[in-house]
Design a protein around this motif. Structure first.
Motif, short mmCIF file in Angstrom:
data_model
loop_
_atom_site.label_atom_id
_atom_site.label_comp_id
_atom_site.label_asym_id
_atom_site.label_seq_id
_atom_site.Cartn_x
_atom_site.Cartn_y
_atom_site.Cartn_z
N UNK A 190 0.84 -1.00 0.06
CA UNK A 190 0.10 0.11 0.05
C UNK A 190 0.99 1.15 -0.10
N UNK A 191 0.21 2.15 -0.72
CA UNK A 191 1.20 3.67 -0.38
C UNK A 191 0.64 4.38 0.75
N UNK A 192 1.31 4.61 1.73
CA UNK A 192 0.86 5.32 2.99
C UNK A 192 1.49 6.68 3.18
N UNK A 193 0.32 7.59 3.08
CA UNK A 193 0.89 9.10 3.17
C UNK A 193 0.07 9.84 4.20
N UNK A 194 0.58 11.02 4.54
CA UNK A 194 1.87 11.71 4.49
C UNK A 194 3.12 11.43 5.34
N UNK A 195 2.72 10.82 6.68
CA UNK A 195 3.75 10.78 7.62
C UNK A 195 4.74 9.69 7.64
N UNK A 196 5.87 10.11 7.09
CA UNK A 196 7.15 9.16 6.93
C UNK A 196 7.56 8.13 8.34
N UNK A 197 7.22 8.78 9.29
CA UNK A 197 7.42 8.03 10.59
C UNK A 197 6.37 7.25 11.02
N UNK A 198 5.07 7.71 10.78
CA UNK A 198 4.13 6.77 11.05
C UNK A 198 3.99 5.42 10.20
N UNK A 199 4.54 5.99 8.82
CA UNK A 199 4.47 4.92 7.90
C UNK A 199 5.74 3.72 8.42
N UNK A 200 6.76 4.12 8.80
CA UNK A 200 7.83 3.46 9.39
C UNK A 200 7.34 2.62 10.63
N UNK A 245 4.03 9.26 15.50
CA UNK A 245 4.76 10.53 14.82
C UNK A 245 6.33 10.71 14.85
N UNK A 246 6.83 10.09 16.02
CA UNK A 246 8.03 10.57 16.58
C UNK A 246 9.03 9.57 15.51
N UNK A 247 10.33 10.00 15.34
CA UNK A 247 11.21 9.47 14.59
C UNK A 247 11.48 7.98 15.29
N UNK A 248 12.17 6.93 14.39
CA UNK A 248 12.22 5.58 14.80
C UNK A 248 13.20 5.56 16.06
N UNK A 249 14.24 6.20 16.30
CA UNK A 249 15.02 6.15 17.26
C UNK A 249 14.28 6.49 18.83
N UNK A 250 13.39 7.34 18.73
CA UNK A 250 12.50 7.79 19.71
C UNK A 250 11.75 6.49 20.03
N UNK A 251 11.35 5.91 19.10
CA UNK A 251 10.15 4.68 19.34
C UNK A 251 10.71 3.57 20.03
N UNK A 252 11.94 3.52 19.43
CA UNK A 252 13.00 2.22 20.14
C UNK A 252 13.24 2.29 21.44
N UNK A 253 13.48 3.78 22.12
CA UNK A 253 13.40 3.69 23.65
C UNK A 253 12.38 3.87 24.27
N UNK A 254 11.12 3.94 23.66
CA UNK A 254 9.81 4.17 24.48
C UNK A 254 9.20 2.65 25.10
N UNK A 255 8.73 2.63 26.17
CA UNK A 255 8.08 1.56 26.64
C UNK A 255 6.73 1.46 26.08
N UNK A 256 6.09 2.44 25.38
CA UNK A 256 4.63 2.03 24.79
C UNK A 256 4.71 2.98 23.88
N UNK A 257 3.98 2.70 22.59
CA UNK A 257 3.73 3.63 21.48
C UNK A 257 2.41 3.32 21.31
N UNK A 258 1.64 4.70 21.11
CA UNK A 258 0.39 4.68 20.50
C UNK A 258 -0.20 6.21 20.36
N UNK A 259 -1.49 6.17 20.12
CA UNK A 259 -2.25 7.32 19.53
C UNK A 259 -2.33 8.13 21.07
N UNK A 260 -2.75 9.48 20.89
CA UNK A 260 -2.93 10.31 22.15
C UNK A 260 -3.79 9.66 22.89
N UNK A 261 -4.93 9.06 22.46
CA UNK A 261 -5.90 8.47 23.45
C UNK A 261 -5.24 7.29 24.20
#
Ligand code: 13P
Ligand code: SF4
Length: 347
Positions: A190-200, A245-261
């Motif tokens: 799929x084409x996923x746009x426009x956020x490159x970090x969410x896409x990653x 929406x954060x860059x991958x190196x941030x998500x790598x060190x996070x304990x949890x990744x998710x939407x604001x809710x």
């Protein structure tokens, strides 16, 4: 019924020319400032309280409802909003509301989404210039060019896009349902746009091949993995929650990744002793009001677009019933279909 307002409410009422013992408790909760004083100083409250009183009166007169995103300031989020949430919740609640007038305290693409789902209602956007760097990173012509380059590959658009872009896509998604939406299509690519970090992030959660676009959020792209690691070193026992929406190196060190809710739910349900919400700054204020037992560590990145919305602008838009969000009929039908397909996923 009269109420005994707190000192700050009395100051505020005096500023508004309202006698403190005559604040209408159905329009103004006298205990509100008790909850908000952790995040709003008394002098600011003196300005906010009469506006909150007035907005709540206008909402009743206009049969209006205020939908506020989780990044709005605490006086909006806790003072006048009827419905708060992430982009997905706001879209879903916009479909369900029976109000005749919707005020969107958020950014322009959120108001457009509400209008697409409620074409016959008045949708007010207190400041039409409240944009989004992601929405501005791509046009309808860009999507047509992507389709020409990847014939037959479906296009998933993050809701952080204009109605013009949505009209060129197959289905929308939010950070709360992106993986589910991508997988709902049953395709290999799929084409996923426009956020490159969410896409990653999505690419890391699914076997579907993701073709990204190079947009980014000007707020979340500023966080770095090194900065978050440094916070964790300085605050023992810190729990790190990050927006995708954060860059991958941030998500790598996070304990949890998710939407604001999802981040808010995590804090409300798990009650970490110390937490860092790697996202827009006002959200920590809003959640800390509800979770006084949790310590919030804050790197403060503000979204300049969200911050364009103020109580004064909300009051003015309810008085004049402007500015209204309108969508070109030539694109509205196709854009609505992409949003409605998203809303139907997971139902
Ligand atoms: P959410 O849908 O997670 O609330 O995100 C919206 C947004 O604009 C994040 O920057
Ligand atoms: Fe757009 Fe980023 Fe602001 Fe969200 S925080 S509205 S993605 S600029």
């Amino acid at each position: 019924m009269t109420v005994a307002p707190d000192a700050a409410s009395a100051v505020a009422a005096a500023a508004a020319g309202v006698r403190a013992d005559r604040l209408d408790p159905t329009l103004y909760d006298p205990t509100l400032y008790d909850r908000l004083k952790r995040v709003i100083p008394p002098l600011e409250w003196a300005i906010h309280a009469p506006l909150i009183h007035e907005i709540n009166r206008l909402k009743r007169e206009r049969a209006a409802v205020i939908l506020a995103h989780n990044y709005q300031t605490p006086e909006i989020y806790h003072g006048v909003a009827d419905i708060v949430g992430d982009s997905l919740a706001l879209a879903r609640k916009a479909v369900a509301t029976e109000a005749e007038v919707i005020v969107l305290a958020g950014v322009h693409f959120m108001a457009e989404t509400a209008k697409l789902l409620n074409p016959d209602k008045i949708v007010l956007m207190p400041d039409l210039d409240a944009g989004c760097s992601l929405a501005e990173s791509i046009t309808g012509a860009d999507v047509r060019a992507l389709r020409a380059r990847y014939p037959g590959v479906p296009v998933v658009a993050y809701v952080n896009t204009s109605a013009e872009v949505k009209a060129e896509t197959d289905i929308c998604c939010t950070s709360g349902n992106a993986v589910e939406v991508v997988e709902s299509l049953g395709c290999d690519r799929v084409i996923f746009l426009p956020d490159r970090y969410l896409a990653a992030y999505v690419a890391g959660q699914t076997k579907v091949d993701i073709i990204p676009w190079a947009g980014q959020c000007e707020v979340h792209e500023r966080f770095t993995g090194a900065e978050i690691t440094d916070y964790a070193a300085r605050h023992v026992g810190l729990t790190v929650l990050a927006h995708p929406e954060c860059p991958p190196d941030v998500l790598k060190v996070a304990d949890f990744v998710g939407s604001t809710a999802r981040m808010i739910e995590f804090v409300q349900n798990r009650r970490p002793a110390k937490v860092l919400l790697v996202t827009e700054c006002s959200m920590s204020d809003n959640v800390s009001v509800e979770c006084p037992d949790v310590e919030f560590v804050r790197p403060c990145n503000l979204c300049p677009h969200m911050k364009r919305i103020t109580l004064t602008k909300i009051r003015d838009s309810l008085v004049s019933l402007t500015p209204r969000v309108e969508i070109d009929p030539a694109i509205a039908g196709r854009a609505r279909r992409a949003v409605e397909r998203m809303v139907a996923v997971g139902k």
